[in-house]
Design an enzyme around this catalytic site. Structure first.
Site, PDB file in Angstrom:
ATOM      1  N   GLY A 121       0.833  -1.201   0.000  1.00 24.70           N
ATOM      2  CA  GLY A 121       0.000   0.000   0.000  1.00 24.70           C
ATOM      3  C   GLY A 121       0.862   1.243   0.000  1.00 24.70           C
ATOM      4  O   GLY A 121       2.051   1.177   0.294  1.00 24.70           O
ATOM      5  N   CYS A 166       5.125  -6.406   1.552  1.00 25.72           N
ATOM      6  CA  CYS A 166       5.507  -4.995   1.481  1.00 25.72           C
ATOM      7  C   CYS A 166       4.898  -4.225   2.665  1.00 25.72           C
ATOM      8  O   CYS A 166       5.257  -4.476   3.803  1.00 25.72           O
ATOM      9  CB  CYS A 166       5.105  -4.421   0.115  1.00 25.72           C
ATOM     10  SG  CYS A 166       5.823  -2.800  -0.203  1.00 25.72           S
ATOM     11  N   TYR A 167       3.946  -3.323   2.412  1.00 19.12           N
ATOM     12  CA  TYR A 167       3.255  -2.636   3.523  1.00 19.12           C
ATOM     13  C   TYR A 167       2.659  -3.679   4.474  1.00 19.12           C
ATOM     14  O   TYR A 167       2.612  -3.473   5.682  1.00 19.12           O
ATOM     15  CB  TYR A 167       2.157  -1.749   2.943  1.00 19.12           C
ATOM     16  CG  TYR A 167       1.329  -0.985   3.961  1.00 19.12           C
ATOM     17  CD1 TYR A 167       1.714   0.278   4.384  1.00 19.12           C
ATOM     18  CD2 TYR A 167       0.152  -1.528   4.477  1.00 19.12           C
ATOM     19  CE1 TYR A 167       0.951   0.983   5.307  1.00 19.12           C
ATOM     20  CE2 TYR A 167      -0.615  -0.830   5.395  1.00 19.12           C
ATOM     21  CZ  TYR A 167      -0.216   0.427   5.807  1.00 19.12           C
ATOM     22  OH  TYR A 167      -0.978   1.120   6.712  1.00 19.12           O
ATOM     23  N   HIS A 211       7.830  -8.189  -3.641  1.00 16.05           N
ATOM     24  CA  HIS A 211       6.515  -8.537  -4.192  1.00 16.05           C
ATOM     25  C   HIS A 211       6.571  -9.893  -4.909  1.00 16.05           C
ATOM     26  O   HIS A 211       6.981  -9.951  -6.078  1.00 16.05           O
ATOM     27  CB  HIS A 211       6.049  -7.449  -5.166  1.00 16.05           C
ATOM     28  CG  HIS A 211       5.675  -6.185  -4.464  1.00 16.05           C
ATOM     29  ND1 HIS A 211       4.377  -5.845  -4.174  1.00 16.05           N
ATOM     30  CD2 HIS A 211       6.432  -5.193  -3.975  1.00 16.05           C
ATOM     31  CE1 HIS A 211       4.349  -4.685  -3.538  1.00 16.05           C
ATOM     32  NE2 HIS A 211       5.591  -4.266  -3.404  1.00 16.05           N
ATOM     33  N   GLU A 264       4.180 -11.448  -6.104  1.00 15.78           N
ATOM     34  CA  GLU A 264       3.110 -11.533  -7.101  1.00 15.78           C
ATOM     35  C   GLU A 264       3.516 -10.994  -8.469  1.00 15.78           C
ATOM     36  O   GLU A 264       2.808 -11.218  -9.446  1.00 15.78           O
ATOM     37  CB  GLU A 264       1.852 -10.792  -6.596  1.00 15.78           C
ATOM     38  CG  GLU A 264       1.955  -9.267  -6.531  1.00 15.78           C
ATOM     39  CD  GLU A 264       2.621  -8.726  -5.277  1.00 15.78           C
ATOM     40  OE1 GLU A 264       3.373  -9.482  -4.628  1.00 15.78           O
ATOM     41  OE2 GLU A 264       2.415  -7.539  -4.948  1.00 15.78           O
ATOM     42  N   ASP A 318      -8.510  -5.010 -25.740  1.00 18.65           N
ATOM     43  CA  ASP A 318      -9.522  -5.047 -24.672  1.00 18.65           C
ATOM     44  C   ASP A 318     -10.925  -4.803 -25.218  1.00 18.65           C
ATOM     45  O   ASP A 318     -11.853  -5.559 -24.937  1.00 18.65           O
ATOM     46  CB  ASP A 318      -9.243  -3.973 -23.599  1.00 18.65           C
ATOM     47  CG  ASP A 318      -7.841  -4.069 -23.051  1.00 18.65           C
ATOM     48  OD1 ASP A 318      -7.233  -5.132 -23.198  1.00 18.65           O
ATOM     49  OD2 ASP A 318      -7.363  -3.065 -22.495  1.00 18.65           O
ATOM     50  N   LYS A 374      -4.325  -7.463 -18.769  1.00 16.77           N
ATOM     51  CA  LYS A 374      -4.150  -7.540 -20.228  1.00 16.77           C
ATOM     52  C   LYS A 374      -3.840  -8.953 -20.717  1.00 16.77           C
ATOM     53  O   LYS A 374      -4.415  -9.433 -21.689  1.00 16.77           O
ATOM     54  CB  LYS A 374      -3.019  -6.583 -20.616  1.00 16.77           C
ATOM     55  CG  LYS A 374      -2.665  -6.556 -22.075  1.00 16.77           C
ATOM     56  CD  LYS A 374      -3.702  -5.862 -22.921  1.00 16.77           C
ATOM     57  CE  LYS A 374      -3.543  -4.375 -22.850  1.00 16.77           C
ATOM     58  NZ  LYS A 374      -4.625  -3.664 -23.564  1.00 16.77           N
TER      59      LYS A 374
END
Ligand code: XMP
Length: 585
Positions: A61, A88-89, A176, A178, A234, A374
């Site tokens: 965050g 992280c946060y 991170h 992810e 998209d 995406k």
């Protein structure tokens, strides 16, 4: 459709607690890719409500844990034997709530770093010990870990990069896992989900079209859909899904020529089945006259889209029928527009302006892709049989060339510093999950490592560009006040067409994710502009790496660009995302 805050289903096995991070939703997606369904909830959810889940992940965050009002968690989640991973946060918050301390680091750490992870027997890190590439985006650090925790990983900049309290099943990582740049992040998340939380596979990510089509039928009901298409991935995937779900009679595609599109784009799109072209160049360019502020540009463009929609509906006498608007909005559009409860506004995507919010509130919008990234949209496009030439097109932003045509409010000279020239053109960036808007540093060396070090060390700039070639020394160039004019857009369109043609002919465009070409008002009185090349690689647009192009191609591009009227220099953006966003704005 997996929407944040959708209450009707029982809680999933793994819940991601949203502390406002840009990558919060990405964590849930990565868990789903492991075959375990996961959703996002606000970080403050009461501990009693999460009793049924098998594990919690607290996201990153933009705040500092010690700031008043910053996102927090119910401390009860740490005392139930429930596995928790803080990212992280999330790591900082866990440390802070449990009695450790957090402070501002001496310098920020943005981008790639090397993690030295202890070889522990702990199931979270098992098999992962040793040095490895990770990805960081932070300034704050954990200074003291709470009782019972040990530090198991560190980087050159961050002494507390991974912590563990295995007996309590509590873990934290400053990096991170992810994002794809953390090379073993997927393994770490899999260890958490399967070995620590003991979750069971319950989700298949490769068959989404039928679920989304059902959701479209449910939300559209008996109405018809008026769909904005741009020729990009998209909107084409979303339009096709709507057509499959509702039938061709109930879906109408409209492509708006805003005057801000690339060369040849209108011709390309006008060949698409079921799509008509609306010429609105003059409306857009007139509304943008004299504007220099990037957010103002975006708002004007978004509102013009709403106006065009109203005009088309009126002109084609569709008012007697119940029409709603369809858009190809994807998840990053929402998160970067500050559209989740706590996320910072990075930039307002054209499909997230006030007029569109009104339609959303009135239930007059269908956006089938809002929970996807995406690359997931491309996969979905393949699932429904769209051709590869279309799905492999580089992304192109809805506001078009407007956000690549940089403006300046003032005439201003360049400023020399021991690190290079500060160019007083501001561009948007994202650092520690927050928006930045700062000048650019131009250096003579073409070296990504130097650029990353400079960005981490310096405050006051958010991008580093290398000078490739200029008709004059940098000391002789200046930035002049200018806004978005049709002439400047035309100059950019011509430069973009050159770069596109040469990078396509050399095959370079297949090796990268996107290639923005940016016009900046830096030059001489006779040739007042420069071009910045920004080829990047990415998977989902949320993070990106600046990519080096073959020198022969660069030379060819430079030669053609400098032969254009009005161009004084060619530069190369060496900045990864973060700290620079892909587009300059
Ligand atoms: P940034 O600049 O935020 O861009 O790093 C991430 C990706 O999103 C695209 N982009 C947009 N796409 N409408 C869109 O449809 C927008 O307003 C918009 N702004 C940025 C950008 O080109 C990149 O691929």
């Amino acid at each position: 459709m997996i929407a944040e805050g959708q209450p009707e289903r029982p809680l999933p096995q793994i819940l991601v607690l949203d502390a406002g991070g840009q990558y919060c939703h990405l964590i849930a997606r990565k868990v789903r890719e492991l075959g375990v369904y996961s959703e996002v909830r606000p970080s403050e959810i009461p501990a009693a409500e999460v009793a049924s889940v098998k594990g919690l992940i607290i996201s990153g965050g933009p705040n500092s844990v010690y700031d008043p009002g910053s996102p927090t968690v119910d401390p009860g989640i740490f005392s139930r034997g429930l596995p928790v991973l803080g990212i992280c946060y999330g790591q900082q918050l866990m440390a802070y709530v449990l009695g450790g301390s957090v402070r501002k680091g001496e310098k920020g750490e943005y981008g790639l770093a090397t993690l030295d992870l202890d070889c522990t027997s702990d199931p979270l890190f098992s098999g992962l010990g040793g040095p490895q590439q990770i990805w960081m985006s932070h300034r704050d650090v954990v200074a003291e870990v709470p009782e019972g925790f040990s530090v198991v990983g560190r980087t050159a900049t961050c002494a507390v990069a991974a912590v563990a309290a295995p007996r309590r099943k509590l873990y934290g990582v400053q990096f991170h896992p992810e994002v794809v740049q953390t090379t073993r992040g997927r393994e770490l998340l899999a260890n958490f989900v399967f070995r620590i939380c003991c979750a069971q596979p319950d989700w298949d990510p490769s068959h989404r079209a039928p679920i989304l089509e059902e959701e479209i039928r449910r939300s559209v009901g008996n109405r018809k859909v008026f769909f904005f298409v741009s020729g990009g991935v998209d909107s084409t995937v979303a339009f096709t899904l709507c057509t499959r779900a509702l039938g061709e009679d109930r879906v109408r595609g409209v492509y708006v020529d805003t005057g801000l599109m690339r060369a040849g784009e209108t011709e390309f799109v006008s060949q698409m089945k079921g799509v008509s072209v609306e010429h609105a160049q003059q409306h857009f360019l007139e509304a943008l006259a004299g504007v220099t502020d990037p957010e103002e540009k975006r708002h004007i463009i978004g509102e013009q889209f709403v106006r065009v929609q109203e005009q088309v509906i009126e002109a084609r006498r569709l008012l007697d029928e119940d029409w709603i608007l369809g858009q190809g909005t994807i998840y990053p559009d929402t998160i970067e527009s500050g559209g989740t409860a706590k996320a910072s506004l990075i930039k307002t995507h054209h499909n997230r302006v006030a007029g569109i919010h009104k339609l959303i509130t009135a239930g007059r919008i269908v956006e089938p892709l809002t929970s996807l990234y995406k690359d997931e949209v491309r996969e979905l496009g393949r699932e429904i049989g769209l051709p590869a030439e279309l799905l492999d097109r580089h992304p192109f932003p809805g506001p078009g060339l407007a956000i690549r045509c940089l403006c300046s409010e003032f005439d201003a000279p360049l400023r020399w510093t021991p690190d290079g020239w500060i160019i007083p053109v501001h561009s948007v960036g994202v650092q520690g999950d927050e928006r930045s808007y700062a000048p650019v540093l131009a250096i003579e060396q073409f070296d990504h490592a130097t650029a990353t070090n400079l960005i981490n060390r310096l405050t006051g700039v958010n991008r580093v560009i290398a000078k490739i070639q200029a008709t004059k020394p940098l000391a002789k160039l200046e930035v002049r006040a200018c806004s978005l004019t049709p002439e400047r857009v035309e100059r950019l369109r011509a430069a973009d067409a050159i770069v596109r043609r040469l990078s396509h002919a050399s095959g370079f465009d297949h090796r990268i994710w996107q290639f923005p070409v940016v016009l900046i008002p830096l030059g001489t009185a006779a040739a007042p502009e420069s071009i910045v090349l920004r080829p990047v690689d990415s998977v989902d647009g949320m993070t990106a790496q600046s990519v080096t192009m073959p020198s022969a191609l660069l030379e060819e591009i430079c030669g053609e660009l400098l032969a254009q009227d009005g161009i004084s220099g060619v530069f190369y953006d060496l900045t990864h995302k973060p700290p620079g966003t892909i587009e300059w704005e």
